[in-house]
Enzyme design. Structure first.
Site, PDB file in Angstrom:
ATOM      1  N   GLY A 146      53.338  -0.312  21.275  1.00  0.00           N
ATOM      2  CA  GLY A 146      54.191   0.410  20.335  1.00  0.00           C
ATOM      3  C   GLY A 146      55.656   0.119  20.587  1.00  0.00           C
ATOM      4  O   GLY A 146      56.060  -1.044  20.739  1.00  0.00           O
ATOM      5  N   SER A 174      49.483  -4.373  22.961  1.00  0.00           N
ATOM      6  CA  SER A 174      50.524  -3.853  22.085  1.00  0.00           C
ATOM      7  C   SER A 174      50.807  -2.413  22.485  1.00  0.00           C
ATOM      8  O   SER A 174      49.919  -1.550  22.409  1.00  0.00           O
ATOM      9  CB  SER A 174      50.051  -3.935  20.627  1.00  0.00           C
ATOM     10  OG  SER A 174      51.005  -3.374  19.766  1.00  0.00           O
ATOM     11  N   GLY A 217      50.357  -4.888  14.098  1.00  0.00           N
ATOM     12  CA  GLY A 217      49.499  -5.588  15.037  1.00  0.00           C
ATOM     13  C   GLY A 217      48.972  -6.900  14.483  1.00  0.00           C
ATOM     14  O   GLY A 217      48.767  -7.871  15.226  1.00  0.00           O
ATOM     15  N   ASP A 218      48.758  -6.943  13.164  1.00  0.00           N
ATOM     16  CA  ASP A 218      48.293  -8.185  12.548  1.00  0.00           C
ATOM     17  C   ASP A 218      49.365  -9.265  12.632  1.00  0.00           C
ATOM     18  O   ASP A 218      49.055 -10.454  12.792  1.00  0.00           O
ATOM     19  CB  ASP A 218      47.915  -7.930  11.084  1.00  0.00           C
ATOM     20  CG  ASP A 218      46.874  -6.838  10.946  1.00  0.00           C
ATOM     21  OD1 ASP A 218      46.042  -6.691  11.861  1.00  0.00           O
ATOM     22  OD2 ASP A 218      46.900  -6.114   9.933  1.00  0.00           O
ATOM     23  N   GLY A 240      56.899  -2.382  23.241  1.00  0.00           N
ATOM     24  CA  GLY A 240      56.760  -3.818  23.091  1.00  0.00           C
ATOM     25  C   GLY A 240      55.389  -4.334  23.465  1.00  0.00           C
ATOM     26  O   GLY A 240      54.366  -3.668  23.277  1.00  0.00           O
TER      27      GLY A 240
END
Length: 310
Positions: A216, A214, A245-246, A219
């Site tokens: 930010g 990830s 993120g989850d 992408g």
């Protein structure tokens, strides 16, 4: 059914504080509390997507009672492991464009409580299609706690998604998780390498079957032994990034449950993550934004076998 295990759940308390600045006083515009921890957030997103999901988590004390009550009110299927300590709280201060998060360490688990968590997970696995392991390990958990849980999932021939960082992540790699989801900073911390693709290759050599990084506003980058894929949102979104993120993990688990490949999973994960930033609380997303973004996004291949030799 997708099974999520959250070894260190929390009662997530979010304060809305427009114009938040440190070292001064503020009036709070609103307060919301809900059951949280990464695995719980993943389950909440999956349930909103209509995916069958069940949470396994240790709970104890008055805060555990509040978490239990919210899970019931939200209709989230869950199985708890009773513990003697009081479940932790997290505090998020959201100012409309970003967030500040305070994470308590959580109660220490006795050896018997950790074994009970392993046992309950094993009892649920025959009914599961995917195992998601997410969040920090609580004090008292063994250093290879996630490795033990990954190994359980592998014994049942299940794909395992692991979202952890630091020593907990590195100790789990020999158990061969199917997917891991570090962010860019976590990748660098784990490997010492600034380039996310190089860092992902190192973690694959150490045991991960694939890495979804990830990055930010840049992408997502997916790397496996066949190559690498990238998907980038058309524009940066502002709001509360807690839980974004989850939502990526939720998209991964949903994709694995349907045997989807990176061209389908990555756009879904980017759209779901961005839509989560637009919602004030973790574990929730802006449904209209998700549908719009999902229709506009595509994943592109950025490397083949030659450039990704492991």
């Amino acid at each position: 059914m997708i099974l999520t295990v959250t070894p260190n759940p929390a009662l997530d308390v979010t304060h809305a504080v427009p114009g938040f600045r440190p070292r001064t006083s503020h009036r709070v515009a609103g307060v919301a509390a809900q059951a949280g921890g990464k695995g719980v957030n993943v389950a909440r997103v999956l349930a909103a997507l209509g995916r069958p999901v069940r949470c396994v988590l240790p709970l104890g004390g008055p805060t555990g009672d509040a978490v239990r009550a919210d899970l019931a009110a939200a209709g989230l299927d869950h199985v708890e492991v009773p513990i003697g300590g009081d479940t932790r709280r997290t505090v998020t201060v959201a100012d409309g464009s970003d967030a500040t998060v305070l994470n308590e360490p959580g109660p220490a688990l006795a050896a018997a409580e950790w074994e009970a968590l392993l046992g309950e997970t094993a009892r649920q696995l025959p009914q599961a299609a995917v195992l998601v392991l997410a969040g920090s390990l609580p004090p008292g958990a063994p250093a290879d706690g996630y490795g033990q849980l990954v190994a359980l999932g592998r014994q049942f021939h299940l794909p395992v998604v692991l979202d952890a960082d630091g020593p907990a992540l590195l100790a789990a790699l020999p158990a061969r998780p199917t997917m891991i989801k570090p962010n860019g900073a976590e990748l660098t911390a784990a490997t010492g390498l600034p380039d996310p693709r190089d860092a992902a290759r190192v973690l694959i050599r150490r045991g991960a079957e694939s890495v979804l990084a990830s990055l930010g506003p840049d992408g997502l980058l997916a790397v496996d032994r066949q190559g690498a894929w990238r998907c980038t949102p058309p524009a940066a979104v502002t709001g509360n990034p807690t839980g974004a993120g989850d939502s990526v993990v939720a998209a991964l688990a949903a994709g694995l449950s349907g045997n989807a490949g990176w061209p389908a999973v990555l756009p879904d994960a980017v759209a779901l993550s961005a839509a989560t930033v637009l919602h004030p609380r973790a574990g929730h997303f802006d449904a209209a934004a998700y549908r719009h973004l999902r229709a506009t996004l595509t994943a592109v291949r950025v490397g083949g076998l030659t450039s990704l030799t492991l």
